[in-house]
Write a protein that holds these residues in place. Structure first.
Motif, PDB file in Angstrom:
ATOM      1  N   LEU A   1       0.816  -1.215   0.000  1.00 47.89           N
ATOM      2  CA  LEU A   1       0.000   0.000   0.000  1.00 47.89           C
ATOM      3  C   LEU A   1       0.850   1.266   0.000  1.00 47.89           C
ATOM      4  O   LEU A   1       0.465   2.282  -0.571  1.00 47.89           O
ATOM      5  CB  LEU A   1      -0.899   0.028   1.244  1.00 47.89           C
ATOM      6  N   SER A   2       2.043   1.179   0.627  1.00 46.30           N
ATOM      7  CA  SER A   2       2.855   2.387   0.784  1.00 46.30           C
ATOM      8  C   SER A   2       3.306   2.982  -0.548  1.00 46.30           C
ATOM      9  O   SER A   2       3.601   4.168  -0.632  1.00 46.30           O
ATOM     10  CB  SER A   2       4.069   2.109   1.680  1.00 46.30           C
ATOM     11  N   PHE A   3       3.344   2.155  -1.604  1.00 46.34           N
ATOM     12  CA  PHE A   3       3.704   2.668  -2.934  1.00 46.34           C
ATOM     13  C   PHE A   3       2.750   3.782  -3.369  1.00 46.34           C
ATOM     14  O   PHE A   3       3.126   4.665  -4.128  1.00 46.34           O
ATOM     15  CB  PHE A   3       3.632   1.553  -3.987  1.00 46.34           C
ATOM     16  N   TRP A   4       1.507   3.706  -2.895  1.00 47.97           N
ATOM     17  CA  TRP A   4       0.470   4.614  -3.359  1.00 47.97           C
ATOM     18  C   TRP A   4       0.297   5.837  -2.469  1.00 47.97           C
ATOM     19  O   TRP A   4      -0.575   6.666  -2.719  1.00 47.97           O
ATOM     20  CB  TRP A   4      -0.864   3.856  -3.463  1.00 47.97           C
ATOM     21  N   MET A   5       1.149   5.948  -1.460  1.00 43.27           N
ATOM     22  CA  MET A   5       1.053   7.104  -0.568  1.00 43.27           C
ATOM     23  C   MET A   5       1.437   8.380  -1.306  1.00 43.27           C
ATOM     24  O   MET A   5       2.207   8.351  -2.276  1.00 43.27           O
ATOM     25  CB  MET A   5       2.026   6.960   0.606  1.00 43.27           C
ATOM     26  N   GLU A   6       0.946   9.465  -0.755  1.00 38.92           N
ATOM     27  CA  GLU A   6       1.367  10.765  -1.296  1.00 38.92           C
ATOM     28  C   GLU A   6       2.836  10.971  -0.958  1.00 38.92           C
ATOM     29  O   GLU A   6       3.293  10.539   0.109  1.00 38.92           O
ATOM     30  CB  GLU A   6       0.546  11.883  -0.639  1.00 38.92           C
ATOM     31  N   ASP A   7       3.550  11.650  -1.853  1.00 34.85           N
ATOM     32  CA  ASP A   7       4.955  11.944  -1.586  1.00 34.85           C
ATOM     33  C   ASP A   7       5.077  12.760  -0.318  1.00 34.85           C
ATOM     34  O   ASP A   7       4.227  13.573  -0.001  1.00 34.85           O
ATOM     35  CB  ASP A   7       5.564  12.742  -2.745  1.00 34.85           C
ATOM     36  N   GLY A   8       6.167  12.549   0.396  1.00 38.83           N
ATOM     37  CA  GLY A   8       6.368  13.293   1.641  1.00 38.83           C
ATOM     38  C   GLY A   8       7.217  12.485   2.596  1.00 38.83           C
ATOM     39  O   GLY A   8       7.654  11.376   2.271  1.00 38.83           O
ATOM     40  N   PRO A   9       7.459  13.040   3.779  1.00 37.69           N
ATOM     41  CA  PRO A   9       8.358  12.360   4.730  1.00 37.69           C
ATOM     42  C   PRO A   9       7.886  10.977   5.171  1.00 37.69           C
ATOM     43  O   PRO A   9       8.699  10.086   5.406  1.00 37.69           O
ATOM     44  CB  PRO A   9       8.422  13.331   5.922  1.00 37.69           C
ATOM     45  N   ARG A  10       6.557  10.782   5.268  1.00 39.32           N
ATOM     46  CA  ARG A  10       6.065   9.465   5.692  1.00 39.32           C
ATOM     47  C   ARG A  10       6.381   8.411   4.642  1.00 39.32           C
ATOM     48  O   ARG A  10       6.802   7.299   4.965  1.00 39.32           O
ATOM     49  CB  ARG A  10       4.564   9.506   5.952  1.00 39.32           C
ATOM     50  N   LYS A  11       6.180   8.783   3.388  1.00 37.81           N
ATOM     51  CA  LYS A  11       6.459   7.847   2.302  1.00 37.81           C
ATOM     52  C   LYS A  11       7.953   7.552   2.256  1.00 37.81           C
ATOM     53  O   LYS A  11       8.373   6.398   2.089  1.00 37.81           O
ATOM     54  CB  LYS A  11       6.004   8.435   0.967  1.00 37.81           C
ATOM     55  N   GLU A  12       8.761   8.602   2.440  1.00 39.93           N
ATOM     56  CA  GLU A  12      10.215   8.413   2.448  1.00 39.93           C
ATOM     57  C   GLU A  12      10.622   7.444   3.542  1.00 39.93           C
ATOM     58  O   GLU A  12      11.516   6.620   3.352  1.00 39.93           O
ATOM     59  CB  GLU A  12      10.931   9.753   2.652  1.00 39.93           C
ATOM     60  N   ALA A  13       9.966   7.569   4.694  1.00 38.73           N
ATOM     61  CA  ALA A  13      10.268   6.673   5.816  1.00 38.73           C
ATOM     62  C   ALA A  13       9.940   5.222   5.456  1.00 38.73           C
ATOM     63  O   ALA A  13      10.690   4.297   5.784  1.00 38.73           O
ATOM     64  CB  ALA A  13       9.502   7.101   7.058  1.00 38.73           C
ATOM     65  N   PHE A  14       8.816   5.037   4.761  1.00 36.57           N
ATOM     66  CA  PHE A  14       8.438   3.686   4.330  1.00 36.57           C
ATOM     67  C   PHE A  14       9.456   3.117   3.359  1.00 36.57           C
ATOM     68  O   PHE A  14       9.845   1.949   3.456  1.00 36.57           O
ATOM     69  CB  PHE A  14       7.061   3.706   3.635  1.00 36.57           C
ATOM     70  N   VAL A  15       9.892   3.961   2.395  1.00 39.45           N
ATOM     71  CA  VAL A  15      10.867   3.507   1.399  1.00 39.45           C
ATOM     72  C   VAL A  15      12.181   3.151   2.090  1.00 39.45           C
ATOM     73  O   VAL A  15      12.795   2.121   1.788  1.00 39.45           O
ATOM     74  CB  VAL A  15      11.092   4.594   0.315  1.00 39.45           C
ATOM     75  N   LYS A  16      12.572   3.966   3.053  1.00 39.46           N
ATOM     76  CA  LYS A  16      13.822   3.721   3.793  1.00 39.46           C
ATOM     77  C   LYS A  16      13.736   2.377   4.503  1.00 39.46           C
ATOM     78  O   LYS A  16      14.659   1.561   4.439  1.00 39.46           O
ATOM     79  CB  LYS A  16      14.053   4.856   4.792  1.00 39.46           C
ATOM     80  N   GLU A  17      12.601   2.138   5.176  1.00 35.95           N
ATOM     81  CA  GLU A  17      12.421   0.891   5.904  1.00 35.95           C
ATOM     82  C   GLU A  17      12.422  -0.303   4.950  1.00 35.95           C
ATOM     83  O   GLU A  17      13.042  -1.333   5.220  1.00 35.95           O
ATOM     84  CB  GLU A  17      11.107   0.931   6.685  1.00 35.95           C
ATOM     85  N   ALA A  18      11.745  -0.139   3.801  1.00 38.57           N
ATOM     86  CA  ALA A  18      11.688  -1.222   2.813  1.00 38.57           C
ATOM     87  C   ALA A  18      13.098  -1.576   2.351  1.00 38.57           C
ATOM     88  O   ALA A  18      13.456  -2.757   2.244  1.00 38.57           O
ATOM     89  CB  ALA A  18      10.832  -0.815   1.622  1.00 38.57           C
ATOM     90  N   LYS A  19      13.914  -0.555   2.094  1.00 37.59           N
ATOM     91  CA  LYS A  19      15.284  -0.806   1.629  1.00 37.59           C
ATOM     92  C   LYS A  19      16.118  -1.502   2.699  1.00 37.59           C
ATOM     93  O   LYS A  19      16.958  -2.353   2.387  1.00 37.59           O
ATOM     94  CB  LYS A  19      15.942   0.499   1.191  1.00 37.59           C
ATOM     95  N   GLU A  20      15.884  -1.151   3.966  1.00 37.76           N
ATOM     96  CA  GLU A  20      16.617  -1.824   5.047  1.00 37.76           C
ATOM     97  C   GLU A  20      16.276  -3.313   5.059  1.00 37.76           C
ATOM     98  O   GLU A  20      17.133  -4.177   5.250  1.00 37.76           O
ATOM     99  CB  GLU A  20      16.277  -1.201   6.407  1.00 37.76           C
ATOM    100  N   ASN A  21      14.993  -3.605   4.863  1.00 38.57           N
ATOM    101  CA  ASN A  21      14.568  -5.005   4.853  1.00 38.57           C
ATOM    102  C   ASN A  21      15.077  -5.740   3.617  1.00 38.57           C
ATOM    103  O   ASN A  21      15.478  -6.903   3.701  1.00 38.57           O
ATOM    104  CB  ASN A  21      13.047  -5.094   4.957  1.00 38.57           C
ATOM    105  N   LEU A  22      15.084  -5.050   2.470  1.00 36.82           N
ATOM    106  CA  LEU A  22      15.613  -5.654   1.248  1.00 36.82           C
ATOM    107  C   LEU A  22      17.101  -5.951   1.402  1.00 36.82           C
ATOM    108  O   LEU A  22      17.603  -6.962   0.899  1.00 36.82           O
ATOM    109  CB  LEU A  22      15.376  -4.728   0.050  1.00 36.82           C
ATOM    110  N   ALA A  23      17.797  -5.079   2.121  1.00 39.74           N
ATOM    111  CA  ALA A  23      19.236  -5.279   2.346  1.00 39.74           C
ATOM    112  C   ALA A  23      19.493  -6.571   3.115  1.00 39.74           C
ATOM    113  O   ALA A  23      20.463  -7.290   2.851  1.00 39.74           O
ATOM    114  CB  ALA A  23      19.826  -4.088   3.087  1.00 39.74           C
TER     115      ALA A  23
END
Lengths: 235, 230
Positions: B113-135
């Motif tokens: 669902l986070s892919f569809w969020m409006e751009d902004g700090p919350r979305k950035e936080a989700f992307v950051k977390e996703a990348k940590e998990n992908l790592a």
């Protein structure tokens, strides 16, 4: 002792997830070394053994770590298949049902209880209460379906779901004193209420469950701390 | 000798969770009938066999109904003959279950669902977390053909959504989460996974999924707005 397995459990006394591991080990009659972790000052061993989550419980068997309470319980059952009770049934469909309900407890029941007691708004806590009511109702049905009139989810003997739900018993008992709520209300969920008594009284279970007054003390300290933080934050 | 019981899978086209069940059936070599649900109007069959969650996938094996995608994968592994989806030794099985659970928790509905969020700090936080998990997954796949070793196993199937759906969501939503610069081994695994002959059979094409999710974009953005508001 010749042939002794090297079993170590890293835990925290109040954790329901750690209790699951203890219950599995106890029900299977296994000896192990228990290490109490200070979660504010985690040991090197814990950090090294659970690098992904840094959480307890961690079971270390012959030097190899196993993490996540449901994974640990299944591991104990499989690695010690010849010893004591079998926690998972042998039939694949019954195993699937057991795993389904274990997942339900963690994905639906627990979060609803957390929301009820720790929701930040009146609205959230009310929502949690509604969700909890649905969740325990479903579990009551699960107990009816899985037990088929026998004493436990596992049938004649406690099994996987009994252990997964049983881990919560300490907090279930503390809940009455803390919140005036019995999550397994005998009027609404008679089977679960009876199960909680019965499972809790087992020789392998009773001594392992943390003392209710100690849990209440810890919870009250946490509540006071959170209230102080909230008061400080609103200034 | 009795007839083997019929196997049916209730799925919804384009569901990464439903794909897990299909992939498990295909890798295991189990013939099945696919029943596609319209999640806007759930059938009696689905509601009857998954009354608790009302979600796809649901596996019907004779008169038994199994729900929850990870539970279904283990059921398929245990109920049918075919290549094993989990290793034989208890520690290897515990490792597999740990990572399947990790993927299931970290890349669950909120992630998609986070892919569809409006751009902004919350979305950035989700992307950051996703990348940590992908790592963490990148670390796990390094030096291996599949998470399961030489062949596909429980963890590969649990991660299947990452192999195909992430690229689709990235394209439709315009967000980059799993680049091959940052996650070279994981992206190579994704290629191997989607090209695997068993997976290929039941995997929707990237084009089909892009078309589907493009048509749902507005709706998902609304859902994300409500879910991640305040």
């Amino acid at each position: 002792m010749a042939g002794a397995e090297d079993l170590k459990l890293l835990g925290m006394w109040a954790s329901p997830f750690v209790l699951r591991a203890k219950l599995a080990l106890s029900l299977k009659g296994l000896n192990y070394e228990y290490v109490e972790e200070d979660l504010k000052n985690k040991s090197e061993l814990l950090l090294k053994s659970n690098p992904v989550h840094n959480k307890v419980p961690v079971l270390i068997h012959n030097g190899k770590p196993v993490c996540e309470s449901t994974v640990i319980v299944q591991y104990i059952d499989e690695a010690f298949a010849g010893t004591g009770l079998s926690l998972l049934p042998s039939d694949p469909y019954e195993r699937a049902l057991a795993r389904f309900w274990a997942a339900y407890i963690d994905d639906k029941l627990l979060p609803s209880w957390t929301k009820t007691s720790r929701g930040s708004t009146e609205e959230e806590r009310a929502e949690g209460k509604e969700q909890s009511a649905v969740a325990v109702e479903n579990l009551e049905g699960a107990l009816r379906e899985c037990s088929k009139g026998k004493p436990f989810f596992g049938g004649d003997n406690p099994g996987y779901v009994d252990v997964i739900l049983g881990g919560l018993l300490g907090w279930v008992r503390a809940s009455e004193e803390l919140y005036g709520i019995n999550p397994f209300d005998p009027a609404k969920t008679p089977l679960l209420a009876a199960w909680a008594e019965r499972f809790g009284a087992l020789e392998a279970v009773d001594p392992v469950i943390p003392e209710v007054n100690k849990l209440v003390e810890v919870a009250k300290m946490m509540q006071a701390k959170l209230a102080a933080e909230a008061a400080g934050a609103s200034n | 000798m009795s007839q083997p019981e019929t196997v049916k899978l209730i799925n919804a086209f384009g569901s990464p969770f439903g794909h897990r069940a299909e992939a498990a059936l295909c890798v295991k070599g189990v013939p099945y009938e696919l029943i596609l649900e319209d999640l806007g109007s759930k059938s009696e069959l689905l509601l009857k066999h998954n009354p608790v969650h009302k979600f796809v996938p649901v596996l019907l094996h004779g008169d038994r109904a199994v729900a929850e995608s990870i539970v279904i994968i283990e059921y398929i592994d245990e109920a049918f003959e075919g290549p094993p989806l989990l290793p034989a030794d208890p520690h290897g099985r515990a490792e597999a279950r740990f990572w399947a659970q990790f993927i299931d928790h970290k890349f669950s509905r909120p992630f998609w669902l986070s892919f569809w969020m409006e751009d902004g700090p919350r979305k950035e936080a989700f992307v950051k977390e996703a990348k940590e998990n992908l790592a963490l997954l990148e670390g796990q796949i390094k030096g291996r053909r599949f998470f399961g070793g030489d062949d596909i196993g429980l963890v590969d199937i649990a991660a299947g959504g990452l192999a195909r759906w992430v690229g689709v969501f990235e394209e439709v939503a315009g967000v980059r989460v799993m680049s091959d610069e940052e996650f070279p081994d994981l992206c190579q695994w994704a290629e191997r996974y989607v090209s695997h002959e068993s997976v290929n059979k039941c995997l929707p094409s990237r084009g089909e999924l892009v078309a589907l999710y493009s048509s749902w974009k507005e709706m998902y953005m609304q859902v994300a707005k409500v879910k991640f508001s305040s």
